[in-house]
Every structure is written in C-alpha cells, then in structure tokens.
Design a protein around this motif. Structure first.
Motif, PDB file in Angstrom:
ATOM      1  N   ASP A 226     -11.008  -1.340  -2.503  1.00 17.81           N
ATOM      2  CA  ASP A 226     -10.010  -0.239  -1.813  1.00 17.81           C
ATOM      3  C   ASP A 226     -10.278   1.261  -1.354  1.00 17.81           C
ATOM      4  O   ASP A 226     -10.126   1.382  -0.911  1.00 17.81           O
TER       5      ASP A 226
ATOM      6  N   ASN B 128      -7.062   1.569   0.326  1.00 13.98           N
ATOM      7  CA  ASN B 128      -6.418   0.582   0.752  1.00 13.98           C
ATOM      8  C   ASN B 128      -4.989   0.273  -0.331  1.00 13.98           C
ATOM      9  O   ASN B 128      -5.812  -0.389  -1.860  1.00 13.98           O
TER      10      ASN B 128
ATOM     11  N   ASN C 180      -2.816  -2.336  -1.915  1.00 12.05           N
ATOM     12  CA  ASN C 180      -2.395  -3.842  -1.676  1.00 12.05           C
ATOM     13  C   ASN C 180      -1.867  -4.446  -2.596  1.00 12.05           C
ATOM     14  O   ASN C 180      -1.925  -5.846  -2.556  1.00 12.05           O
ATOM     15  N   LYS C 181      -1.780  -4.376  -3.716  1.00  5.71           N
ATOM     16  CA  LYS C 181      -1.182  -4.895  -5.368  1.00  5.71           C
ATOM     17  C   LYS C 181      -1.515  -3.366  -5.889  1.00  5.71           C
ATOM     18  O   LYS C 181      -1.839  -2.184  -5.951  1.00  5.71           O
TER      19      LYS C 181
ATOM     20  N   GLU D 284       2.389  -8.330  -6.738  1.00  4.41           N
ATOM     21  CA  GLU D 284       1.697  -8.008  -5.530  1.00  4.41           C
ATOM     22  C   GLU D 284       2.836  -6.088  -5.691  1.00  4.41           C
ATOM     23  O   GLU D 284       3.172  -6.158  -6.552  1.00  4.41           O
TER      24      GLU D 284
ATOM     25  N   ASN E 219       2.114  -1.597   0.980  1.00  2.41           N
ATOM     26  CA  ASN E 219       0.504  -1.980   1.639  1.00  2.41           C
ATOM     27  C   ASN E 219       0.805  -1.585   2.023  1.00  2.41           C
ATOM     28  O   ASN E 219       1.554  -1.361   2.973  1.00  2.41           O
TER      29      ASN E 219
ATOM     30  N   THR F 295      -1.954   1.557   3.637  1.00  2.77           N
ATOM     31  CA  THR F 295      -3.993   2.032   4.342  1.00  2.77           C
ATOM     32  C   THR F 295      -3.393   3.533   4.094  1.00  2.77           C
ATOM     33  O   THR F 295      -2.496   4.922   5.235  1.00  2.77           O
TER      34      THR F 295
END
Length: 356
Positions: free
Chosen positions: A211, A220, A222-223, A234, A241, A243
């Motif tokens: 990430d 990043n 994302n989870k 999630e 979610n 960046t």
C-alpha cells in the motif's frame, strides 16, 4: 366466547380463535381485577370479528433473535453486533417469555426508564433504536398492529462523558512528531502515520507494504483490519477507499522500515498491535512532554484541525479523511470552523474599513 376465572390473587382470560382451521386458545393471565381481564377478552373478540387478530403470536425475544440472525448479523461489524446482543439480553431479562402482542408502550417506557437509571443517554438510545427497528419490522410482517416504541422517550440520569473534540495543539503535535518519527516501536510508527495522514486506527492497522508507493509518495487505503474479528474487512464507507499523498520526509523514513509479510505494522504475534497498545504508547509519549492526553482517534482530529487552521479547504480535508459526506466534516469540526469564520469576519471588516 371468552372464559374468565381467578387463579390465586389474579385473573386469567381465555379466548378461542381459529388458526389454520383449528380451534386454539389465546390466554393472558396476571390481571388485577376481573374487569381488566374482561376488557382484554372483549378487545380480542373485537379483533377476531374484524379479522384483525394476530394469530402468529410469538414470544417477543424469540422473534427479535430470529430477526437479528437473519436480517442484521450477516451485515454488522463486531462492535455493532455487541449492541444487538446487549439489547437481546436486556429484553430477555425484562420480558422473558412474554408474547409479542402483550407488550405495550408503557412496558417499553418502563424498561427504558429503568435502564436509563444506570446508563448514559447514548447507551439508552442504542437500546431504544434497535428495539424500534425490530418493532417496525414486526408491524410490516403483521406480527403486531402498532408500533409501541413510537411515543417512548429516552431517559437517563447518568451524566455522559465529556464529548469535547480532543486534539493536540500545534506545538504539542510538533513535539509528538519529534518523539515518534525515529522511534522504532511499531505503535510509534502507527502514531506517526496517523498524525500525518488522518487515517483511522483500523485503516492504519490494515496497511500492507504494497500500500506504500514510495515513487509517488502516497498511501493507498483499500481495507481495514478488525481487531475483534482478526481479519481484513472493507473500509468504513466507499469513500474511505482513497489514495493519500504523504510528506516526502515521512515517506523517506517509512522506506527504511522493516515491514511484515502481511502487515506494514506487525507485532511479534504476526498481527498489528491492538488499539489498546497503541493508546498506551501514545499516552506515554504525550506525558513525557506534559501534552494533552488524547486517544489514537484524536490523532485523526489533530490532523484535520491542523489542516483547517492552515486554510486548507473543507472539501479537501473531507476527502482526505474519507468521509462519505462533507456535511460530516462540517458537523465534526463546526467549532473550529466557527472560530475560523470569526477570524475571517474580522479580517474582512478590516479590509472594508480601509475602503471608506
């Protein structure tokens, strides 16, 4: 016809109804007087004549548990599940084997009042809202005819904890950054990451080495890592979610870290440290500088507050935090924005005075 008789010191009423073509009995006991028992029986007879009688009369807590297991449990996070289970436990304790049609608004108000004698208002609201959600479902499914929770009010005599938004002042933030940026403790690295990114604890814990994009200086998201379930899930919302661009100085330091095979921040157990461990480390570091004591989540507030104080737009801060709606950011940091608005008003009036 109804059958009314005395059993011990209370009265019992029986009314016979047809269920699936078979004759069955609807019974209720515990009435203080024969008149009360007769009134209940007459009401049941009227419902029967008007085809309004609920024939699938189940135990309230049994129906509640069935609803929870089918409609709620598969979709809920662990922390929220605990509130449903706590509600079920309370309802079972108070109402036991009572039938769903035998619960009244006064019964529920008494339950709320008793619970509120020993719990803060936010906890009482959780119990009320969860119960109300089930009762609305019961009405839709014709298990009962009316929503007995609709006119019930929350009650609490226990004072809630201070909910003042806690964040570090700029000088305190600077001192903390100096403490953690070269500290090799995994929890210190998590603190350093959060204060410069605004990430939630679960988001920081869920980061992996992949990430981190050191070429673009970004992380990043994302989870998330759920401590209680011990598994990836999630993020809180779709907008979580994202960046996030990070300072180059941070990325240069992070580039030297030895990250775990599965987690960027990995303890000796092979999983991220707990939020409790991170909070203890944060408290130790803050105490060294006599700074205000905040929780790990307070780092997120510190991050947002700092950016807003530097005239960074509310829209950008909202996106950076991963809020699903900018109104959430506005409401969370309303007092900071009001202070900023006051400063801007004075500045604007100063400029306008020079025009005259």
């Amino acid at each position: 016809m109804a059958s009314i008789y005395k059993r011990g010191k209370t009265w019992t009423a029986n009314v016979f109804v047809l269920v699936g073509g078979k004759r069955t009995r609807r019974t209720k006991s515990g009435f203080g007087t024969k008149t009360e028992a007769n009134k209940w029986a007459v009401n049941i007879e009227n419902q029967k004549m008007q085809n309004e009688l609920i024939v699938q009369n189940k135990v309230f807590v049994t129906s509640f548990e069935e609803w929870y297991l089918v409609f709620k449990e598969p979709q809920l996070e662990t922390a929220t599940k605990q509130w449903y289970k706590r509600t079920l436990s309370l309802l079972t304790q108070k109402w036991g084997d009572r039938l769903i049609t035998d619960i009244s608004s006064s019964d529920f108000q008494k339950l709320i009042n008793e619970y509120g004698d020993n719990h803060v208002k936010s906890s009482v609201s959780h119990i009320k809202n969860i119960t109300s959600a089930f009762v609305r479902y019961a009405v839709d499914e014709d298990l009962i005819k009316k929503d007995f929770t609709r006119n019930v009010n929350t009650h609490s005599v226990v004072k809630s904890k201070d909910k003042e938004l806690k964040f570090l002042e700029v000088d305190e933030m600077y001192r903390l950054i100096e403490r953690v940026k070269n500290n090799e403790a995994v929890t210190s690295r998590m603190i350093y990451t959060s204060i410069l990114s605004g990430l939630r604890f679960s988001e920081v814990a869920g980061l992996t080495a992949k990430d981190f994009n050191f070429a673009n200086n970004t992380i990043n998201v994302n989870k998330s890592w759920q401590i209680h379930d011990q598994k990836f899930k999630e993020t809180k919302t779709k907008t979580s979610n994202r960046t996030i661009s990070m300072p180059e100085t941070y990325m240069q330091i992070a580039k030297k870290w030895k990250m775990g095979k599965e987690f960027a921040f990995e303890s000796e157990l092979g999983t991220p440290p707990s939020d409790n461990a991170a909070n203890k480390q944060l408290k130790r570091l803050l105490e060294k500088d006599d700074s205000k004591i905040i929780t790990f989540h307070g780092l997120r507030h510190t991050h947002a507050s700092y950016l807003l104080s530097k005239d960074i737009s509310i829209q950008y801060v909202s996106e950076r935090l991963g809020h699903s709606d900018m109104n959430i950011t506005l409401s969370t940091y309303a007092h900071l924005l009001d202070k900023k608005r006051s400063e801007e008003t004075n500045k604007a009036l100063s400029f306008l005075d020079n025009v005259n």
